[in-house]
Design a protein around this motif. Structure first.
Motif, PDB file in Angstrom:
ATOM      1  N   ILE A   1     -32.395   2.251  14.661  1.00  0.00           N
ATOM      2  CA  ILE A   1     -31.928   0.896  15.137  1.00  0.00           C
ATOM      3  C   ILE A   1     -32.684   0.524  16.425  1.00  0.00           C
ATOM      4  N   ALA A   2     -33.406  -0.698  16.244  1.00  0.00           N
ATOM      5  CA  ALA A   2     -33.907  -1.315  17.706  1.00  0.00           C
ATOM      6  C   ALA A   2     -32.836  -2.071  18.307  1.00  0.00           C
ATOM      7  N   ASN A   3     -32.022  -2.907  17.623  1.00  0.00           N
ATOM      8  CA  ASN A   3     -30.887  -3.296  18.255  1.00  0.00           C
ATOM      9  C   ASN A   3     -29.781  -3.866  17.423  1.00  0.00           C
ATOM     10  N   VAL A   4     -28.537  -4.162  17.541  1.00  0.00           N
ATOM     11  CA  VAL A   4     -27.666  -4.649  16.865  1.00  0.00           C
ATOM     12  C   VAL A   4     -27.044  -5.616  17.761  1.00  0.00           C
ATOM     13  N   ASP A   5     -26.712  -6.918  17.226  1.00  0.00           N
ATOM     14  CA  ASP A   5     -26.254  -8.111  17.994  1.00  0.00           C
ATOM     15  C   ASP A   5     -25.042  -8.510  16.955  1.00  0.00           C
ATOM     16  N   SER A   6     -23.767  -8.586  17.436  1.00  0.00           N
ATOM     17  CA  SER A   6     -22.706  -8.571  16.533  1.00  0.00           C
ATOM     18  C   SER A   6     -21.498  -9.719  17.290  1.00  0.00           C
ATOM     19  N   THR A   7     -20.842 -10.493  16.318  1.00  0.00           N
ATOM     20  CA  THR A   7     -19.733 -11.099  17.011  1.00  0.00           C
ATOM     21  C   THR A   7     -18.591 -11.192  16.272  1.00  0.00           C
ATOM     22  N   VAL A   8     -17.583 -11.085  16.861  1.00  0.00           N
ATOM     23  CA  VAL A   8     -16.128 -10.871  16.472  1.00  0.00           C
ATOM     24  C   VAL A   8     -15.470 -12.211  16.595  1.00  0.00           C
ATOM     25  N   HIS A   9     -15.134 -12.670  15.465  1.00  0.00           N
ATOM     26  CA  HIS A   9     -14.182 -14.062  15.474  1.00  0.00           C
ATOM     27  C   HIS A   9     -12.798 -13.754  15.522  1.00  0.00           C
ATOM     28  N   LEU A  10     -12.034 -13.908  16.387  1.00  0.00           N
ATOM     29  CA  LEU A  10     -10.672 -13.581  16.505  1.00  0.00           C
ATOM     30  C   LEU A  10      -9.761 -14.389  17.666  1.00  0.00           C
ATOM     31  N   GLU A  11      -8.805 -15.150  17.099  1.00  0.00           N
ATOM     32  CA  GLU A  11      -8.145 -16.150  18.155  1.00  0.00           C
ATOM     33  C   GLU A  11      -7.114 -15.316  19.365  1.00  0.00           C
ATOM     34  N   SER A  12      -6.443 -14.312  18.794  1.00  0.00           N
ATOM     35  CA  SER A  12      -6.124 -13.312  19.671  1.00  0.00           C
ATOM     36  C   SER A  12      -5.688 -11.951  18.991  1.00  0.00           C
ATOM     37  N   PRO A  13      -5.458 -10.812  19.738  1.00  0.00           N
ATOM     38  CA  PRO A  13      -5.777 -10.866  21.078  1.00  0.00           C
ATOM     39  C   PRO A  13      -7.293 -10.888  21.777  1.00  0.00           C
ATOM     40  N   LYS A  14      -7.337 -11.199  23.005  1.00  0.00           N
ATOM     41  CA  LYS A  14      -8.542 -11.183  23.764  1.00  0.00           C
ATOM     42  C   LYS A  14      -9.210  -9.748  23.601  1.00  0.00           C
ATOM     43  N   LEU A  15     -10.561  -9.748  23.227  1.00  0.00           N
ATOM     44  CA  LEU A  15     -10.974  -8.335  23.038  1.00  0.00           C
ATOM     45  C   LEU A  15     -11.976  -7.866  24.320  1.00  0.00           C
ATOM     46  N   ARG A  16     -12.166  -8.686  25.220  1.00  0.00           N
ATOM     47  CA  ARG A  16     -12.665  -8.312  26.383  1.00  0.00           C
ATOM     48  C   ARG A  16     -12.478  -6.803  26.901  1.00  0.00           C
ATOM     49  N   PRO A  17     -11.149  -6.563  27.086  1.00  0.00           N
ATOM     50  CA  PRO A  17     -10.700  -4.999  27.361  1.00  0.00           C
ATOM     51  C   PRO A  17     -11.168  -4.009  26.506  1.00  0.00           C
ATOM     52  N   TYR A  18     -11.570  -4.353  25.194  1.00  0.00           N
ATOM     53  CA  TYR A  18     -11.845  -3.267  24.216  1.00  0.00           C
ATOM     54  C   TYR A  18     -13.434  -3.181  23.906  1.00  0.00           C
ATOM     55  N   ILE A  19     -14.154  -4.245  24.605  1.00  0.00           N
ATOM     56  CA  ILE A  19     -15.551  -4.245  24.110  1.00  0.00           C
ATOM     57  C   ILE A  19     -16.372  -3.064  24.362  1.00  0.00           C
ATOM     58  N   ASP A  20     -16.301  -2.412  25.729  1.00  0.00           N
ATOM     59  CA  ASP A  20     -17.050  -1.269  26.143  1.00  0.00           C
ATOM     60  C   ASP A  20     -16.915  -0.031  25.310  1.00  0.00           C
ATOM     61  N   GLU A  21     -15.622   0.106  24.948  1.00  0.00           N
ATOM     62  CA  GLU A  21     -15.131   0.984  24.131  1.00  0.00           C
ATOM     63  C   GLU A  21     -15.671   1.087  22.745  1.00  0.00           C
ATOM     64  N   ILE A  22     -15.634  -0.260  21.965  1.00  0.00           N
ATOM     65  CA  ILE A  22     -16.386  -0.682  20.889  1.00  0.00           C
ATOM     66  C   ILE A  22     -17.727  -0.122  20.697  1.00  0.00           C
ATOM     67  N   ARG A  23     -18.620  -0.921  21.956  1.00  0.00           N
ATOM     68  CA  ARG A  23     -19.821  -0.574  21.997  1.00  0.00           C
ATOM     69  C   ARG A  23     -20.127   0.898  21.860  1.00  0.00           C
ATOM     70  N   LYS A  24     -19.449   1.837  22.824  1.00  0.00           N
ATOM     71  CA  LYS A  24     -19.587   2.995  23.096  1.00  0.00           C
ATOM     72  C   LYS A  24     -19.453   3.688  21.688  1.00  0.00           C
TER      73      LYS A  24
END
Length: 159
Positions: free
Chosen positions: A91-114
């Protein structure tokens, strides 16, 4: 170098967990599907398989096969990573987007990335996860679905 694109969408329903990038997200609605319905992991898996010209997730793990009922989607991702390594790519890099109305994902992003970085066997600096709402429009905006898109760049390391 090879590039691949993946996308996935799942209906949101009560009574199912919402798993994104291997992380259970607190929500009153979860994704419906044959496996754990992790749209983000499915999109990344498809992107890797696409970059390698090896079909898609359904080719390797058909929903008609009961072995994959409620399966953890990281099983599929690890398979794609194994194929990637077998063909001498990384992998050189992965760029991804999740489309979800709610809940907000910001609190989970770091754990997801890890978790994704660990499964992909790269550092988190090579894994981008963004979240967008549907602004009240279409199935995402009406909280009927979760959609994810991913693009991956694979490279052969210099020897």
């Amino acid at each position: 170098m090879r590039i691949g694109f993946g996308s996935d969408i799942h209906r949101l329903v009560p009574g199912r967990p919402l798993i994104l990038g291997g992380v259970q997200v607190g929500s009153d609605l979860g994704a419906d599907g044959h496996s754990d319905a992790d749209a983000l992991t499915h999109a990344i898996t498809d992107a890797i398989l696409g970059a390698l010209a090896l079909g898609d997730i359904g080719t390797h793990f058909p929903p008609s096969d009961e072995r994959w009922r409620n399966a953890e989607s990281f099983v599929f991702l690890r398979f794609a990573v194994g194929e990637m390594k077998r063909l001498a790519y990384e992998i050189a890099n992965v760029d991804s987007t999740v489309h979800l109305e709610s809940p907000k994902l910001r609190p989970y992003i770091d754990e997801i990335r890890k978790g994704l970085a660990d499964a992909l066997e790269v550092g988190t600096d090579r894994v981008s996860v963004k979240a967008k709402t549907g602004e009240g429009v279409d199935a995402v905006g009406e909280r009927l679905a979760v959609r994810a898109e991913a693009i991956v760049l694979l490279e052969k390391p210099a020897r």
